[in-house]
Design a protein around this motif. Structure first.
Motif, PDB file in Angstrom:
ATOM      1  N   UNK A  97      68.262   7.169  -2.619  1.00  0.00           N
ATOM      2  CA  UNK A  97      69.028   6.051  -2.079  1.00  0.00           C
ATOM      3  C   UNK A  97      68.282   5.255  -1.022  1.00  0.00           C
ATOM      4  N   UNK A  98      67.186   5.793  -0.545  1.00  0.00           N
ATOM      5  CA  UNK A  98      66.346   5.136   0.461  1.00  0.00           C
ATOM      6  C   UNK A  98      64.932   4.916  -0.071  1.00  0.00           C
ATOM      7  N   UNK A  99      64.829   4.675  -1.378  1.00  0.00           N
ATOM      8  CA  UNK A  99      63.551   4.376  -2.034  1.00  0.00           C
ATOM      9  C   UNK A  99      62.527   5.503  -1.885  1.00  0.00           C
ATOM     10  N   UNK A 100      63.012   6.732  -1.783  1.00  0.00           N
ATOM     11  CA  UNK A 100      62.185   7.937  -1.663  1.00  0.00           C
ATOM     12  C   UNK A 100      61.364   7.985  -0.368  1.00  0.00           C
ATOM     13  N   UNK A 101      61.669   7.115   0.553  1.00  0.00           N
ATOM     14  CA  UNK A 101      60.979   7.148   1.850  1.00  0.00           C
ATOM     15  C   UNK A 101      61.216   8.472   2.571  1.00  0.00           C
ATOM     16  N   UNK A 102      62.420   9.071   2.493  1.00  0.00           N
ATOM     17  CA  UNK A 102      62.598  10.378   3.130  1.00  0.00           C
ATOM     18  C   UNK A 102      61.670  11.465   2.593  1.00  0.00           C
ATOM     19  N   UNK A 103      61.174  11.318   1.378  1.00  0.00           N
ATOM     20  CA  UNK A 103      60.228  12.284   0.824  1.00  0.00           C
ATOM     21  C   UNK A 103      58.813  12.016   1.323  1.00  0.00           C
ATOM     22  N   UNK A 104      58.453  10.766   1.440  1.00  0.00           N
ATOM     23  CA  UNK A 104      57.097  10.377   1.838  1.00  0.00           C
ATOM     24  C   UNK A 104      56.910  10.470   3.356  1.00  0.00           C
ATOM     25  N   UNK A 105      57.935  10.130   4.102  1.00  0.00           N
ATOM     26  CA  UNK A 105      57.827  10.041   5.563  1.00  0.00           C
ATOM     27  C   UNK A 105      57.355  11.329   6.240  1.00  0.00           C
ATOM     28  N   UNK A 106      57.914  12.497   5.920  1.00  0.00           N
ATOM     29  CA  UNK A 106      57.417  13.699   6.607  1.00  0.00           C
ATOM     30  C   UNK A 106      55.977  14.047   6.221  1.00  0.00           C
ATOM     31  N   UNK A 107      55.580  13.721   5.007  1.00  0.00           N
ATOM     32  CA  UNK A 107      54.195  13.970   4.588  1.00  0.00           C
ATOM     33  C   UNK A 107      53.250  13.104   5.421  1.00  0.00           C
ATOM     34  N   UNK A 108      53.599  11.837   5.583  1.00  0.00           N
ATOM     35  CA  UNK A 108      52.792  10.934   6.411  1.00  0.00           C
ATOM     36  C   UNK A 108      52.808  11.414   7.866  1.00  0.00           C
ATOM     37  N   UNK A 109      53.974  11.816   8.342  1.00  0.00           N
ATOM     38  CA  UNK A 109      54.082  12.316   9.715  1.00  0.00           C
ATOM     39  C   UNK A 109      53.233  13.552   9.945  1.00  0.00           C
ATOM     40  N   UNK A 110      53.279  14.496   9.016  1.00  0.00           N
ATOM     41  CA  UNK A 110      52.477  15.714   9.156  1.00  0.00           C
ATOM     42  C   UNK A 110      50.983  15.413   9.059  1.00  0.00           C
ATOM     43  N   UNK A 111      50.617  14.484   8.193  1.00  0.00           N
ATOM     44  CA  UNK A 111      49.216  14.078   8.101  1.00  0.00           C
ATOM     45  C   UNK A 111      48.751  13.463   9.420  1.00  0.00           C
ATOM     46  N   UNK A 112      49.557  12.586   9.980  1.00  0.00           N
ATOM     47  CA  UNK A 112      49.214  11.956  11.260  1.00  0.00           C
ATOM     48  C   UNK A 112      49.119  12.997  12.368  1.00  0.00           C
ATOM     49  N   UNK A 113      50.034  13.944  12.381  1.00  0.00           N
ATOM     50  CA  UNK A 113      49.995  15.003  13.393  1.00  0.00           C
ATOM     51  C   UNK A 113      48.744  15.864  13.248  1.00  0.00           C
ATOM     52  N   UNK A 114      48.342  16.113  12.030  1.00  0.00           N
ATOM     53  CA  UNK A 114      47.120  16.894  11.813  1.00  0.00           C
ATOM     54  C   UNK A 114      45.909  16.152  12.378  1.00  0.00           C
ATOM     55  N   UNK A 115      45.880  14.853  12.165  1.00  0.00           N
ATOM     56  CA  UNK A 115      44.751  14.052  12.655  1.00  0.00           C
ATOM     57  C   UNK A 115      44.750  13.898  14.182  1.00  0.00           C
ATOM     58  N   UNK A 116      45.911  14.040  14.793  1.00  0.00           N
ATOM     59  CA  UNK A 116      46.013  13.854  16.243  1.00  0.00           C
ATOM     60  C   UNK A 116      46.285  15.172  16.968  1.00  0.00           C
ATOM     61  N   UNK A 117      46.035  16.278  16.301  1.00  0.00           N
ATOM     62  CA  UNK A 117      46.317  17.585  16.886  1.00  0.00           C
ATOM     63  C   UNK A 117      45.515  17.804  18.166  1.00  0.00           C
ATOM     64  N   UNK A 118      46.140  18.422  19.163  1.00  0.00           N
ATOM     65  CA  UNK A 118      45.408  18.784  20.367  1.00  0.00           C
ATOM     66  C   UNK A 118      44.224  19.692  20.013  1.00  0.00           C
ATOM     67  N   UNK A 119      43.147  19.595  20.751  1.00  0.00           N
ATOM     68  CA  UNK A 119      41.922  20.335  20.454  1.00  0.00           C
ATOM     69  C   UNK A 119      42.151  21.834  20.308  1.00  0.00           C
ATOM     70  N   UNK A 120      42.957  22.409  21.169  1.00  0.00           N
ATOM     71  CA  UNK A 120      43.160  23.855  21.106  1.00  0.00           C
ATOM     72  C   UNK A 120      43.981  24.285  19.882  1.00  0.00           C
ATOM     73  N   UNK A 121      44.704  23.345  19.251  1.00  0.00           N
ATOM     74  CA  UNK A 121      45.482  23.677  18.056  1.00  0.00           C
ATOM     75  C   UNK A 121      44.587  23.655  16.836  1.00  0.00           C
ATOM     76  N   UNK A 122      43.627  22.732  16.777  1.00  0.00           N
ATOM     77  CA  UNK A 122      42.765  22.605  15.608  1.00  0.00           C
ATOM     78  C   UNK A 122      41.577  23.556  15.635  1.00  0.00           C
ATOM     79  N   UNK A 123      41.255  24.131  16.764  1.00  0.00           N
ATOM     80  CA  UNK A 123      40.078  25.000  16.867  1.00  0.00           C
ATOM     81  C   UNK A 123      40.298  26.345  16.242  1.00  0.00           C
TER      82      UNK A 123
END
Length: 123
Positions: A97-123
């Protein structure tokens, strides 16, 4: 841009849930409570993604993860048992009902969070 889309979904889901709960809660309480839950998740994700710091990053990670789990679970259940979801939620049929944006949005959000992870989280 990501925060803006989350803010729009927070507003849309909150408005939808408020109207549904306020006017016809007796028709489908589970569906309308799920819409309210989705609204809370979107609000938390919006705030957390807009803030800086390790703690907010973790809150955003949890919110986006819950959102992805929710849309996958509710999306699948709404296909498997359509009778149980006669009244759609934000996450029904993976956000159809929302053009499948609810399915795509968390994937994009998690991808962005992975790219901006604090140094101690990614190490």
């Amino acid at each position: 841009m990501l925060v803006a889309v989350y803010a729009i979904f927070a507003l849309a889901a909150t408005s939808r849930a408020g109207v549904q709960i306020g006017t016809k809660f007796h028709e489908a309480p589970l569906a309308y409570l799920l819409s309210a839950f989705a609204a809370v998740v979107y609000i938390v994700a919006t705030v957390a993604l807009a803030k800086r710091g390790d703690a907010w990053w973790r809150v955003a990670l949890v919110a986006c993860s819950i959102e992805l789990l929710g849309v996958l679970t509710i999306g699948t259940l709404s296909l498997v048992d359509a009778a149980a979801f006669r009244h759609p939620t934000v996450w029904s049929v993976y956000g159809e009902g929302y053009l499948f944006i609810p399915l795509v949005l968390p994937v994009v959000g998690l991808y962005w969070l992975r790219r901006t992870a604090p140094a101690k989280v990614t190490a």
